[in-house]
Write an enzyme that holds these catalytic residues in place. Structure first.
Site, short mmCIF file in Angstrom:
data_model
loop_
_atom_site.label_atom_id
_atom_site.label_comp_id
_atom_site.label_asym_id
_atom_site.label_seq_id
_atom_site.Cartn_x
_atom_site.Cartn_y
_atom_site.Cartn_z
N ILE A 72 -2.51 -0.35 3.41
CA ILE A 72 -2.47 1.12 3.25
C ILE A 72 -3.27 1.53 2.01
O ILE A 72 -3.97 2.54 2.01
CB ILE A 72 -1.00 1.62 3.17
N ASP B 31 -4.45 -5.15 -8.37
CA ASP B 31 -3.81 -5.91 -7.30
C ASP B 31 -3.87 -7.38 -7.69
O ASP B 31 -4.88 -7.84 -8.23
CB ASP B 31 -4.54 -5.68 -5.96
N ASN B 32 -2.80 -8.12 -7.41
CA ASN B 32 -2.83 -9.55 -7.73
C ASN B 32 -3.34 -10.39 -6.55
O ASN B 32 -3.34 -11.61 -6.62
CB ASN B 32 -1.44 -10.04 -8.18
N ASP C 40 -1.22 -8.53 -12.20
CA ASP C 40 0.12 -8.30 -11.69
C ASP C 40 0.74 -7.11 -12.42
O ASP C 40 0.64 -7.04 -13.64
CB ASP C 40 0.95 -9.58 -11.92
N SER D 132 9.89 3.93 2.42
CA SER D 132 9.88 3.50 3.82
C SER D 132 11.02 4.14 4.58
O SER D 132 12.09 4.42 4.00
CB SER D 132 10.04 1.98 3.84
N TYR E 52 14.68 -6.15 1.14
CA TYR E 52 13.48 -5.32 1.06
C TYR E 52 13.87 -3.84 1.01
O TYR E 52 13.43 -3.08 0.14
CB TYR E 52 12.56 -5.58 2.27
N LYS F 123 13.48 -0.86 -2.06
CA LYS F 123 12.88 0.48 -1.93
C LYS F 123 13.88 1.56 -2.36
O LYS F 123 13.54 2.50 -3.07
CB LYS F 123 12.45 0.73 -0.48
N ASN G 185 5.94 3.99 10.87
CA ASN G 185 5.29 2.71 11.20
C ASN G 185 3.76 2.83 11.11
O ASN G 185 3.13 3.27 12.08
CB ASN G 185 5.71 2.26 12.60
N ASN H 172 5.05 -7.57 12.65
CA ASN H 172 5.00 -6.21 13.19
C ASN H 172 4.29 -6.18 14.54
O ASN H 172 3.42 -7.01 14.84
CB ASN H 172 4.31 -5.27 12.22
N SER I 184 6.45 -11.49 22.41
CA SER I 184 7.87 -11.40 22.75
C SER I 184 8.32 -9.98 22.47
O SER I 184 8.15 -9.49 21.35
CB SER I 184 8.70 -12.36 21.89
N ARG J 271 9.57 3.71 18.15
CA ARG J 271 9.19 3.92 16.74
C ARG J 271 8.16 5.02 16.64
O ARG J 271 7.43 5.30 17.60
CB ARG J 271 8.59 2.63 16.15
#
Ligand code: NAD
Ligand code: UFG
Length: 339
Positions: A13, A32-33, A59, A125, A149, A153, A179, A199, A216, A231
């Site tokens: 994103i 960004d690491n 980081d 999220s 997770y 958030k 999503n 995902n 699946s 979703r």
């Protein structure tokens, strides 16, 4: 030129938002690491936008790195994507999630305070709604977490609300993504998850290029029109544009505001398979399997508040999502590779 710090800006994103920021006339600086992304993204962003974003590999938990960054630049605002997002891994390694997502955010806020930069857009999220009582989901619904997770958030959201209430100089916008799917229409940037995708969309796209054998479908007995999970799939460029509106909307006494970023409608897994098949002309073999633990039947946003207050709404529909997802996967069957 207004500078914006983008944490996690080489990720899925983040990279799309960097393109939108450049197009909107901002100067993004990325930290960004590269834990879950490639620096080849920077070349791709440059090809699309004609501008090279400044990049610091580091980081957000490192006080020294952040001090150097804030000492060098005067940022108008921070757009904070950096974090880990795999729900299953968060159950197995909770401390990795609390460290990156919560401790990382605390270090970032401390650095912002030291350098007098107090505007932040946070990647939240729809997971903060847990198992919602009904759909569409409104911002005022009860919040809860069903895994580490989600808890990370929720904890950051709570922290930001408390901080804004304690000190009115802070301005926060929490964007609760539904999503995110699709890719930039150029096919130069897109999503490349590590390992086997969790995902739906990247999984389907990797089946189409032959990297995976079959999909699946987790559950065919939900209380939804065709029994599979529903979703709110939002095109990543629409999502990127929501960040631009969020950055523009900061003003004194803004406080802490939360917005749903979704389309307002939902598609089932079977509908998504059919739409992808239509766009790609590839058949996606699948079988219906038992439900995946922790999944809910249906989740989609009421995006009205975001429309009213930020002037944002999703412009791209399912056909653009599938066209761009396929274009990205077709052109980059193995993700970001040199050459
Ligand atoms: P991503 O993994 O592609 O991007 C996150 C980036 O942050 C990666 O490039 C990673 O290397 C970097 N990063 C992680 N920890 C870091 C650290 N400690 N210091 C510096 N960089 C670090 O994920 P994404 O899909 O682009 O998600 C961006 C944000 O949006 C995340 O916070 C995620 O939790 C949130 N979000 C994502 C989704 C989704 O489905 N993709 C949904 C809701 C919320
Ligand atoms: N699904 C399958 N097969 C797969 C993958 C997914 O049938 O191989 C189904 C799921 O059961 C669900 C739907 O496709 O019904 C979407 O699943 P995703 O894993 O793509 O997305 P989720 O809604 O489960 O989770 C996403 C993010 C989370 C975030 C959540 C709420 O991955 O991080 O949205 O925002 F918390």
């Amino acid at each position: 030129m207004k500078k914006i710090l983008v944490t996690g800006g080489t990720g899925f994103i983040g990279s799309h938002t960097v393109v939108s920021l450049i197009e909107a006339g901002y100067t993004p600086v990325i930290i960004d690491n590269l834990d879950n992304s490639s620096d080849l993204v920077l070349d791709r962003i440059e090809s699309i936008s004609g501008a090279r974003a400044e990049f610091i590999r580091g980081d957000i938990r490192s006080e020294n790195t952040l001090n150097e960054l804030f000492a060098k630049h005067r940022f108008e605002a921070v757009v904070h994507f950096a974090g880990l997002k795999a729900v299953g891994e968060s159950v197995e390694k909770p401390m990795r999630y609390y460290s990156n997502n919560v401790e990382g955010s605390i270090q970032l806020l401390k650095a912002m305070d030291r350098y007098d930069c107090r505007r932040l857009v946070f990647s939240s999220s729809a997971t903060v709604y847990g198992d919602p009582v009904s759909v569409p989901i409104k911002e005022g619904f009860a919040l809860s977490a069903t895994n580490p997770y989600g808890q990370s958030k929720l904890t950051v959201e709570t922290m930001l609300r408390d901080l804004a209430a304690a000190d009115e100089r802070w301005e926060f916008t929490l964007l609760r993504y539904f999503n995110p799917v699709g890719a930039h229409e150029s096919g130069l940037i897109g999503e490349e998850p590590n390992g086997i995708p969790n995902n739906l969309m990247p999984f389907i796209a990797q089946v189409a290029v032959g990297r995976l054998e079959k999909l699946s479908v987790w559950g065919g007995d939900y209380d939804t029109p065709d029994g599979t999970g529903v979703r709110d799939y939002i095109h990543v460029m629409d999502l990127a544009e929501a960040h631009i509106e969020a950055v523009k909307s900061f003003k004194p006494n803004h406080g802490c505001r939360a917005y749903n970023v979704g389309t307002g409608g939902g598609y089932s897994v079977l509908e998504m398979i059919r739409a992808f098949e239509k766009a790609s002309n590839c058949e996606i073999p699948y079988s219906i399997e038992p439900r995946r633990s922790g999944d809910i039947a249906s989740s989609y946003a009421d995006p009205e508040l975001c429309h009213r207050e930020l002037g944002w709404h999703a412009k791209r529909g399912i056909s653009e999502i599938m066209r761009d997802q396929w274009n990205w996967q077709r052109k980059n069957p193995n993700g970001y590779t040199v050459g």
